[in-house]
Design an enzyme around this catalytic site. Sequence first.
Site, PDB file in Angstrom:
ATOM      1  N   MET A 181       0.850  -1.203   0.000  1.00 28.46           N
ATOM      2  CA  MET A 181       0.000   0.000   0.000  1.00 28.46           C
ATOM      3  C   MET A 181       0.881   1.247   0.000  1.00 28.46           C
ATOM      4  O   MET A 181       0.396   2.356   0.281  1.00 28.46           O
ATOM      5  CB  MET A 181      -0.931  -0.007   1.201  1.00 28.46           C
ATOM      6  N   LEU A 211       6.599   3.288   1.681  1.00 25.09           N
ATOM      7  CA  LEU A 211       7.512   2.146   1.841  1.00 25.09           C
ATOM      8  C   LEU A 211       8.533   2.375   2.946  1.00 25.09           C
ATOM      9  O   LEU A 211       9.073   3.465   3.097  1.00 25.09           O
ATOM     10  CB  LEU A 211       8.237   1.879   0.516  1.00 25.09           C
ATOM     11  N   HIS A 239       9.043  -3.312   3.825  1.00 23.49           N
ATOM     12  CA  HIS A 239       8.709  -3.519   2.410  1.00 23.49           C
ATOM     13  C   HIS A 239       9.977  -3.821   1.607  1.00 23.49           C
ATOM     14  O   HIS A 239       9.989  -4.707   0.756  1.00 23.49           O
ATOM     15  CB  HIS A 239       8.081  -2.258   1.805  1.00 23.49           C
ATOM     16  N   ASP A 249       2.044  -9.271   8.931  1.00 22.41           N
ATOM     17  CA  ASP A 249       0.607  -9.524   8.783  1.00 22.41           C
ATOM     18  C   ASP A 249       0.426 -11.036   8.661  1.00 22.41           C
ATOM     19  O   ASP A 249       0.071 -11.552   7.596  1.00 22.41           O
ATOM     20  CB  ASP A 249       0.075  -8.791   7.554  1.00 22.41           C
TER      21      ASP A 249
HETATM   22  P1  AMP Z   1       1.349  -2.979   3.429  1.00 19.93           P
HETATM   23  O1  AMP Z   1       1.925  -1.899   2.581  1.00 19.93           O
HETATM   24  O2  AMP Z   1       1.188  -2.608   4.872  1.00 19.93           O
HETATM   25  O3  AMP Z   1       0.115  -3.618   2.830  1.00 19.93           O
HETATM   26  O4  AMP Z   1       2.438  -4.141   3.452  1.00 19.93           O
HETATM   27  C1  AMP Z   1       2.890  -4.746   2.246  1.00 19.93           C
HETATM   28  C2  AMP Z   1       3.651  -5.996   2.594  1.00 19.93           C
HETATM   29  O5  AMP Z   1       4.778  -5.657   3.416  1.00 19.93           O
HETATM   30  C3  AMP Z   1       2.805  -6.997   3.412  1.00 19.93           C
HETATM   31  O6  AMP Z   1       3.056  -8.305   2.942  1.00 19.93           O
HETATM   32  C4  AMP Z   1       3.317  -6.791   4.805  1.00 19.93           C
HETATM   33  O7  AMP Z   1       3.185  -7.938   5.627  1.00 19.93           O
HETATM   34  C5  AMP Z   1       4.779  -6.471   4.565  1.00 19.93           C
HETATM   35  N1  AMP Z   1       5.340  -5.758   5.710  1.00 19.93           N
HETATM   36  C6  AMP Z   1       4.827  -4.656   6.323  1.00 19.93           C
HETATM   37  N2  AMP Z   1       5.573  -4.317   7.389  1.00 19.93           N
HETATM   38  C7  AMP Z   1       6.577  -5.228   7.461  1.00 19.93           C
HETATM   39  C8  AMP Z   1       7.676  -5.423   8.356  1.00 19.93           C
HETATM   40  N3  AMP Z   1       7.881  -4.626   9.384  1.00 19.93           N
HETATM   41  N4  AMP Z   1       8.512  -6.445   8.118  1.00 19.93           N
HETATM   42  C9  AMP Z   1       8.293  -7.288   7.061  1.00 19.93           C
HETATM   43  N5  AMP Z   1       7.290  -7.153   6.184  1.00 19.93           N
HETATM   44  C10 AMP Z   1       6.433  -6.146   6.380  1.00 19.93           C
END
Ligand code: AMP
Length: 283
Positions: free
Chosen positions: A30, A33, A37, A150
């Site tokens: 989303m 970054l 990410h 997540d």
């Molecule tokens: P989001 O932008 O929040 O939808 O996250 C995109 C992807 O990044 C998802 O698969 C999340 O689980 C992963 N993600 C978010 N935060 C972290 C983190 N701190 N460590 C590892 N992966 C993450």
Amino acid sequence: MITIKSPQKARQLIAKTKAKGLCLGFVPTMGALHRGHLSLIRKARAESDFLIVSIFVNPLQFGPKEDFRKYPRKIKQDRASLLKEGVDLLFFPESAAIYPEGASVFVYEDRLSKVLCGKSRPGHFKGVSTVLVKFFNIINPDIAYFGQKDYQQGVIVKKLVADLNYNIKIKILPIIREDDNLAMSSRNVYLDDKARIKSRCIYQSLALARNLIRKGRRDTDKIILEMTQLIRSKARVKIDYIQILDANSLTKLNLINGKTLIAVAIYIDNVRLIDNIIINVKK
Ligand code: AMP
């Protein structure tokens, strides 16, 4: 790096690439970054010939009272990061292209979505599952990368891929943390200094659980009680849930046994934060 907004154009270009026999890696995000990410993107870059990252703040996965409007959007910065990481294609669709007016078909996982965040955020995983099916249909990747941050999402995506016959390998990568162990999240920008200090209680409670289990404790109710007491003693926050579940089925455990998920969700000043650890206890 090519940026494409139109699902149709993305599909055409990607299909041509796939026809050359290249391995397609996909990282859905989303945006806004951070290093969490980037860890997924780097792993995906190393393992794929053609790397696609999507940035889409998916309205369908936000509840009516949630932060869809104020969710951080930093496309300029994000583009620069993706360029630096050697991403081949940024898929950056408009909401109207993903959800045309009158859309009435959605994807709903019926078991794993009912616990943890699914219980507190009704409709959230319907939104996640629907948008991922759309993106999988447009992109048809060989491997898609998700974060353990997540965790429930990862379990649901694996089930979705299995149940709907997608030929996509799902990889779940470890949680990347700040120096004080707070799990990185685009939502951490909502926390002021005081809230940031309070937020440490989440990881402290997980670390406490891990220590108790290492010492031989198996009774989940008592471990949850100690975690609750620790959080209450550190900060005035609203606990959404503290749960200890079988890490595959997401069902409750009375006694810890096998691959175990310990998951916490709390609200600090209305900001919802989640974190988890996985512990393998020999059966
Ligand atoms: P989001 O932008 O929040 O939808 O996250 C995109 C992807 O990044 C998802 O698969 C999340 O689980 C992963 N993600 C978010 N935060 C972290 C983190 N701190 N460590 C590892 N992966 C993450």
